[in-house]
Design a protein around this motif. Structure first.
Motif, short mmCIF file in Angstrom:
data_model
loop_
_atom_site.label_atom_id
_atom_site.label_comp_id
_atom_site.label_asym_id
_atom_site.label_seq_id
_atom_site.Cartn_x
_atom_site.Cartn_y
_atom_site.Cartn_z
N PRO A 26 2.08 10.07 5.85
CA PRO A 26 2.07 10.04 4.17
C PRO A 26 1.66 8.56 3.94
N ILE A 27 2.67 7.77 4.52
CA ILE A 27 2.72 6.87 3.91
C ILE A 27 1.16 5.32 3.63
N VAL A 28 0.77 6.08 4.98
CA VAL A 28 -0.70 5.17 4.50
C VAL A 28 -2.05 6.57 4.73
N THR A 29 -1.37 7.89 3.68
CA THR A 29 -2.31 8.48 2.93
C THR A 29 -3.15 8.65 1.84
N PRO A 30 -3.80 8.85 0.60
CA PRO A 30 -3.25 9.57 -0.15
C PRO A 30 -2.87 10.94 -0.38
N LEU A 31 -1.70 10.52 -0.58
CA LEU A 31 -0.77 12.30 -0.78
C LEU A 31 -2.07 13.61 -0.97
N ASN A 32 -2.35 13.71 -1.96
CA ASN A 32 -3.54 14.98 -2.08
C ASN A 32 -4.22 14.88 -0.92
N GLU A 33 -4.55 13.78 0.03
CA GLU A 33 -5.42 14.35 1.69
C GLU A 33 -5.53 13.94 2.23
N ASP A 39 12.77 12.43 0.28
CA ASP A 39 13.85 11.67 1.06
C ASP A 39 13.02 11.80 2.05
N VAL A 40 12.19 12.58 2.90
CA VAL A 40 11.51 12.70 3.88
C VAL A 40 10.84 11.67 4.13
N ILE A 41 9.73 11.26 2.87
CA ILE A 41 8.23 10.21 3.25
C ILE A 41 9.14 8.72 2.67
N LYS A 42 10.47 8.39 2.02
CA LYS A 42 11.18 7.97 2.07
C LYS A 42 11.53 6.66 3.64
N LEU A 43 12.16 8.03 4.38
CA LEU A 43 12.07 7.88 5.92
C LEU A 43 11.36 7.43 6.76
N ILE A 44 10.22 8.02 6.58
CA ILE A 44 8.47 7.89 7.27
C ILE A 44 8.59 6.36 7.24
N GLN A 45 8.59 6.50 6.16
CA GLN A 45 8.21 4.43 5.21
C GLN A 45 9.40 3.67 5.98
N TRP A 46 10.27 3.75 6.56
CA TRP A 46 11.47 3.15 7.08
C TRP A 46 11.50 2.73 8.71
N VAL A 47 10.72 4.16 9.14
CA VAL A 47 10.75 4.27 10.42
C VAL A 47 9.12 3.45 10.92
N TYR A 48 8.87 3.81 10.15
CA TYR A 48 7.36 3.01 10.41
C TYR A 48 7.54 1.75 9.72
N PHE A 106 19.33 3.59 5.22
CA PHE A 106 18.35 4.00 6.89
C PHE A 106 19.27 3.75 7.54
N LEU A 107 19.30 2.16 7.58
CA LEU A 107 20.27 1.29 8.88
C LEU A 107 21.00 2.15 9.31
N TYR A 166 0.63 -1.30 0.30
CA TYR A 166 -0.60 0.23 0.30
C TYR A 166 0.87 1.27 0.00
N SER A 167 1.54 1.43 1.01
CA SER A 167 2.91 2.43 0.91
C SER A 167 3.31 2.53 -0.59
N ASN A 168 4.30 1.59 -0.50
CA ASN A 168 4.89 1.81 -2.45
C ASN A 168 4.16 2.82 -2.87
N LYS A 169 2.62 1.87 -2.99
CA LYS A 169 1.95 2.52 -4.21
C LYS A 169 2.05 4.22 -3.76
#
Length: 293
Positions: A192-199, A241-250, A136-137, A118-121
Motif C-alpha cells: 500500500p505504500i507504492v500502490t494507489p490505495l483504491n487499487e 498507523d499500520v500503513i505508517k509502520l509499513i512505510q517505515w519498515v520498507y 518506530f525506532l 511517492y509514498s508520502n503522497k
C-alpha cells in the motif's frame, strides 16, 4: 453459482497468483500454466479476472514493478540492469519504460529519494495520519519461520475504512458457524505504500484453530499463505498507523537490515482488530517476507 463451483474457481485463481509470486523472475508462460492446471487459457484468464479484477498480465506487471521498487532501495549493490533481470524483464529498456509509466519517475530518481515522495503522497489520502506519533525506532523485530497458513477469506478492493464492512461480513460468518477459536489475518497482495490505495488488494482471512469444525455455512473459499521467513513487527495503534509502520519498515528498517523482501505478500495477524473493536484500537503482528542478501 454453486458453492463448490465458487471454491473451485477461487482455488484456480489463487493457485495462479501463487505461481506468479514464485516465478516472477522468469518468463511466465500462460499457455504452459493452463495446460498444467488442466484449464483452457480462455477460462484461466476469465476466472482470474473475475477473482482479482484485473487480467493475469496486468498482475504480473504490477508484482514485478512492486518488487523492483523495493530492490532499488534495499539492494544498493545491484545495478538497474541487474534488478530488471531479477524482476523478469528481458531488457533494461522495457523495464525503464514500464517503471516510468507506473511511478512517473525513473528508477534512478526512485533510488535518490523519489520513493519517499511517492509514498508520502499516498499517505496524504489517509484520514488522521498525523494523529499518532509513534517512535518506530523503538520497535525491535524478530526473525521467524512461519508455517503455511490456510483460511477462509473475503477479498476487498481498496485500502480504506470500507474494509470494516468486509470484516463485519466475516464476523457474521463466524457467528453463524459458532466458531470460537480462530485468528484474524489481513493479507496485502499489494504494497500500500507504492500502490494507489483504491487499487490495493486487501484480503480478510479467518484461520480456524479447531481442526474439526462443522460449518453450517461453508460458502467462503479457502486461501493459502505460503510458509517462509519473516521479520515480525508488533504494534498497537489506530487506523492509519499500520500503513505508517509499513512505510517505515520498507523505507528505513529494510534499507539498513541486510535483508531483501521476497515476492510473497506481507500480512498482519490481529490480536485486536480496530475495524471491529469499539475503541478503534488494534493490536497486531506485521510479517514482512525476507531473505538474507
Amino acid at each position: 453459482m454453486k458453492n463448490e463451483t465458487i471454491k473451485k474457481r477461487s482455488k484456480i485463481a489463487n493457485d495462479v497468483m501463487n505461481y506468479i509470486y514464485q516465478y516472477i523472475d522468469t518468463d511466465i508462460n500462460i499457455d504452459e500454466l493452463s495446460i498444467e492446471m488442466n484449464v483452457s487459457k480462455f477460462h484461466l484468464h476469465r476466472i482470474f479476472k473475475d477473482e482479482f479484477g484485473k487480467n493475469i498480465y496486468e498482475c504480473i506487471k504490477s508484482i514485478r514493478l512492486q518488487k523492483a521498487s523495493n530492490l532499488l532501495i534495499s539492494n544498493p549493490y545491484s545495478t538497474i540492469t541487474d534488478i530488471s533481470k531479477i524482476c523478469g524483464y528481458s531488457s533494461q529498456t522495457s523495464f525503464l519504460r514500464a517503471f516510468k509509466q507506473r511511478f512517473e519517475m525513473t528508477p534512478k530518481m526512485w533510488k535518490n529519494g523519489g520513493n519517499k515522495i511517492y509514498s508520502n503522497k499516498i499517505l496524504e489520502n489517509l484520514i488522521d495520519t498525523s494523529a499518532n506519533k509513534i517512535d518506530f525506532l523503538q520497535i525491535e523485530p524478530t526473525i521467524v519461520k512461519m508455517p503455511k497458513i490456510e483460511g477462509f477469506y473475503i477479498r476487498h478492493q481498496g485500502y480504506d475504512k470500507s474494509i470494516k464492512k468486509t470484516w463485519q461480513k466475516l464476523q457474521t460468518w463466524i457467528y453463524t458457524n459458532d466458531i470460537t477459536n480462530y485468528e484474524q489475518i489481513a493479507l496485502h497482495h499489494d504494497n500500500p505504500i507504492v500502490t494507489p490505495l483504491n487499487e490495493c488488494q486487501y484480503i480478510a482471512i479467518i484461520k480456524c484453530e479447531d481442526k474439526e469444525i462443522n460449518l453450517q455455512n461453508s460458502s467462503l473459499p479457502i486461501l493459502t499463505i505460503p510458509q517462509g521467513i519473516y521479520a515480525k513487527f508488533s504494534l498497537s495503534g489506530k487506523y492509519g498507523d499500520v500503513i505508517k509502520l509499513i512505510q517505515w519498515v520498507y523505507h528505513t528498517w529494510l534499507i539498513n537490515s541486510g535483508y531483501e523482501t521476497t515476492t510473497n505478500p506481507s500480512y498482519a495477524i490481529y490480536h485486536k482488530n480496530h475495524f471491529l473493536s469499539q475503541d478503534g484500537i488494534f493490536e497486531l503482528d506485521y510479517y514482512l517476507p525476507i531473505k538474507y542478501v
